[in-house]
Design a protein around this motif. Structure first.
Motif, short mmCIF file in Angstrom:
data_model
loop_
_atom_site.label_atom_id
_atom_site.label_comp_id
_atom_site.label_asym_id
_atom_site.label_seq_id
_atom_site.Cartn_x
_atom_site.Cartn_y
_atom_site.Cartn_z
N ALA A 253 0.84 -1.23 -0.02
CA ALA A 253 -0.07 0.07 -0.15
C ALA A 253 0.97 1.30 -0.16
O ALA A 253 0.55 2.21 -0.57
CB ALA A 253 -0.90 -0.03 1.23
N GLU A 254 1.87 1.19 0.68
CA GLU A 254 2.66 2.42 0.73
C GLU A 254 3.58 2.64 -0.52
O GLU A 254 4.32 3.59 -0.54
CB GLU A 254 3.64 2.34 2.10
CG GLU A 254 2.72 2.42 3.54
CD GLU A 254 3.71 2.53 4.45
OE1 GLU A 254 3.25 3.13 5.65
OE2 GLU A 254 4.96 2.12 4.51
N THR A 255 3.76 1.81 -1.28
CA THR A 255 4.66 1.95 -2.50
C THR A 255 3.90 2.62 -3.57
O THR A 255 4.45 3.07 -4.82
CB THR A 255 5.05 0.61 -3.12
OG1 THR A 255 4.02 -0.28 -3.21
CG2 THR A 255 6.12 0.01 -2.20
N ILE A 256 2.47 3.00 -3.39
CA ILE A 256 1.58 3.61 -4.17
C ILE A 256 0.98 4.80 -3.60
O ILE A 256 0.26 4.61 -2.70
CB ILE A 256 0.60 2.50 -4.83
CG1 ILE A 256 1.36 1.57 -5.66
CG2 ILE A 256 -0.41 3.30 -5.79
CD1 ILE A 256 0.22 0.22 -6.02
N ASN A 257 1.24 5.95 -4.10
CA ASN A 257 0.68 7.25 -3.64
C ASN A 257 0.90 7.39 -2.09
O ASN A 257 -0.22 7.73 -1.37
CB ASN A 257 -0.81 7.28 -4.00
CG ASN A 257 -0.89 7.13 -5.67
OD1 ASN A 257 -0.31 7.71 -6.11
ND2 ASN A 257 -2.28 6.51 -6.03
N ALA A 258 1.91 7.05 -1.64
CA ALA A 258 2.13 7.35 -0.21
C ALA A 258 3.23 8.33 0.09
O ALA A 258 4.47 8.12 -0.30
CB ALA A 258 2.72 5.98 0.67
N PRO A 259 3.01 9.50 0.74
CA PRO A 259 4.24 10.39 0.65
C PRO A 259 5.21 10.43 1.76
O PRO A 259 6.08 10.92 1.73
CB PRO A 259 3.27 11.99 1.15
CG PRO A 259 1.91 11.22 1.78
CD PRO A 259 1.72 10.03 0.77
N VAL A 260 4.61 9.28 2.94
CA VAL A 260 5.70 9.10 3.97
C VAL A 260 5.03 7.68 4.30
O VAL A 260 4.16 7.28 4.16
CB VAL A 260 5.55 10.16 5.01
CG1 VAL A 260 3.94 9.89 5.81
CG2 VAL A 260 6.30 10.10 6.10
N GLY A 261 6.51 7.03 4.95
CA GLY A 261 6.15 5.61 5.34
C GLY A 261 7.19 4.84 4.78
O GLY A 261 8.31 5.14 4.05
N LEU A 262 7.52 3.68 5.39
CA LEU A 262 8.39 2.76 5.00
C LEU A 262 8.48 2.47 3.50
O LEU A 262 9.46 2.18 3.08
CB LEU A 262 8.42 1.59 6.01
CG LEU A 262 8.70 1.91 7.65
CD1 LEU A 262 8.54 0.51 8.23
CD2 LEU A 262 10.00 2.44 7.91
N GLY A 263 7.19 2.20 3.12
CA GLY A 263 7.33 1.62 1.64
C GLY A 263 7.64 2.99 0.85
O GLY A 263 8.12 2.66 -0.27
N ARG A 264 7.24 4.06 1.46
CA ARG A 264 7.82 5.20 0.46
C ARG A 264 9.23 5.31 0.49
O ARG A 264 9.91 5.65 -0.51
CB ARG A 264 7.26 6.62 1.00
CG ARG A 264 7.82 7.76 0.13
CD ARG A 264 7.34 7.74 -1.00
NE ARG A 264 7.54 8.99 -1.81
CZ ARG A 264 7.13 9.14 -3.28
NH1 ARG A 264 6.35 8.27 -3.90
NH2 ARG A 264 7.75 10.09 -3.82
N MET A 265 10.00 5.15 1.64
CA MET A 265 11.38 4.81 1.68
C MET A 265 11.89 3.89 0.69
O MET A 265 12.85 4.04 0.10
CB MET A 265 11.89 4.76 3.25
CG MET A 265 11.61 5.81 4.10
SD MET A 265 12.47 5.24 5.69
CE MET A 265 14.13 5.61 5.25
N MET A 266 11.24 2.84 0.69
CA MET A 266 11.70 1.59 -0.19
C MET A 266 11.61 2.13 -1.59
O MET A 266 12.63 1.82 -2.54
CB MET A 266 10.74 0.49 0.09
CG MET A 266 11.11 -0.85 -0.62
SD MET A 266 12.88 -1.50 -0.08
CE MET A 266 11.95 -2.29 1.49
N SER A 267 10.51 2.72 -1.82
CA SER A 267 10.40 3.15 -3.32
C SER A 267 11.54 4.23 -3.62
O SER A 267 12.10 4.08 -4.78
CB SER A 267 9.03 4.01 -3.58
OG SER A 267 7.88 2.90 -3.51
#
Length: 313
Positions: A253-267
């Motif tokens: 979920a965080e790799t798509i349209n997430a301005p902040v989060g662990l997934g955003r850091m991964m992207s």
């Protein structure tokens, strides 16, 4: 002449005469005890198995939780050795020392804490909603036929359809804010909780239910004292799977349209080819997974004290 036998029995044969009297040429039967020691025979010692188990447990001074970390520690040691021998390319597989230095920089700058706090909040929200909806649905479907008719088929459909495939629909319904991310985590949690809890309720021993009814136990007491406690192990298995599914759903979920989060850091790390940052985030996910597993094990020790189960040798 033959030597006379004493009243205590034969001197060497360990036998006594049949009928309790001595007679010439009489047969002798073996006795259970001998007058003298028998050095050629092994002594049989009866040992209490509970004392042996306690002695073995006392001999092991290392806590059980630390013993379970032997596997990850062995992997880290092997990783460091192979990196030192230049088996791994540092551009694609950095050494543990480099990963640790990158983690220190991220913590010192505060970036890791800020992204981790947002991700934890999303997981807690989705976990709370999923636990509530999944547990209520499982209890309703497991205890009543009408609940099973209304709920079970829908849950099986959600189980068959990958939750990640529902993300475009969730974005269309809720937009690109926090709602679709929390909803995706909720779906992953509630399906795992429902499937395992419903199965555990229906697998409660029918003999226990009939015995409780024969003693005049009312329906409410039957549910609270027999059925629900009997299904608790299955619920905890579902909770373990739900926590794993929650972290997987969070990553996606965080790799798509997430301005902040662990997934955003991964992207961002993938886009700029920061392999060291990717390994740091993988380590964070691993620690979170181990912490979740430790929480479930703690709940099992507290809630399942009445259950005797095999715990390995």
């Amino acid at each position: 002449m033959e030597e006379p036998l004493s009243a205590a029995g034969p001197p060497q044969g360990g036998k006594r005469p049949l009928g309790g009297q001595q007679a010439e040429g009489a047969a002798w039967e073996p006795t259970c005890a001998q007058a003298g020691p028998a050095p050629d025979r092994a002594a049989i010692v009866l040992v209490d198995p509970t004392r042996v188990g306690g002695a073995l447990a006392g001999a092991s001074r290392v806590p059980r939780g630390l013993q379970r970390l032997a596997g990850p520690v062995l992997v880290l040691v092997l990783w460091q050795v192979l990196s030192s021998l230049d088996v791994f390319d540092p551009r694609t597989t950095p050494a543990p020392g480099r990963v640790l230095a990158t983690a220190y920089d991220l913590v010192a700058s505060g970036a890791l804490q800020s992204h981790l706090a947002v991700s934890l909040m999303r997981v807690l929200q989705g976990l709370a909603l999923g636990l509530f909806i999944g547990t209520v649905s499982a209890v309703a479907a497991g205890l009543t036929r009408w609940g099973e008719n209304l709920v079970d088929a829908n849950m099986e459909v959600l189980r068959a359809v990958p939750n990640f495939a529902l993300l475009p629909v969730l974005i269309a319904w809720f937009g690109i804010g926090e709602e679709p991310k929390v909803a995706l985590i909720t779906l992953s949690v509630l399906v795992a909780i429902y499937i395992n809890t419903f199965s555990a309720i229906r697998n409660v021993d029918a003999g226990l239910v009939e015995a409780a009814r024969s003693f005049g136990v009312r329906q409410r007491e039957l549910i609270t004292t027999v059925i629900l406690p009997g299904s608790l192990p299955g619920f905890l298995v579902g909770l373990r799977l739900a926590l794993t599914g929650a972290w997987l759903a969070l990553i996606f979920a965080e790799t798509i349209n997430a301005p902040v989060g662990l997934g955003r850091m991964m992207s961002d790390a993938r886009e700029y080819f920061r392999i060291d940052v990717i390994f740091v985030l993988l380590a964070v996910y691993a620690v979170l997974g181990l912490a979740s597993l430790a929480l479930v094990r703690w709940l099992e020790r507290r809630l399942l004290v009445w259950r005797r189960a095999f715990d390995g040798t």
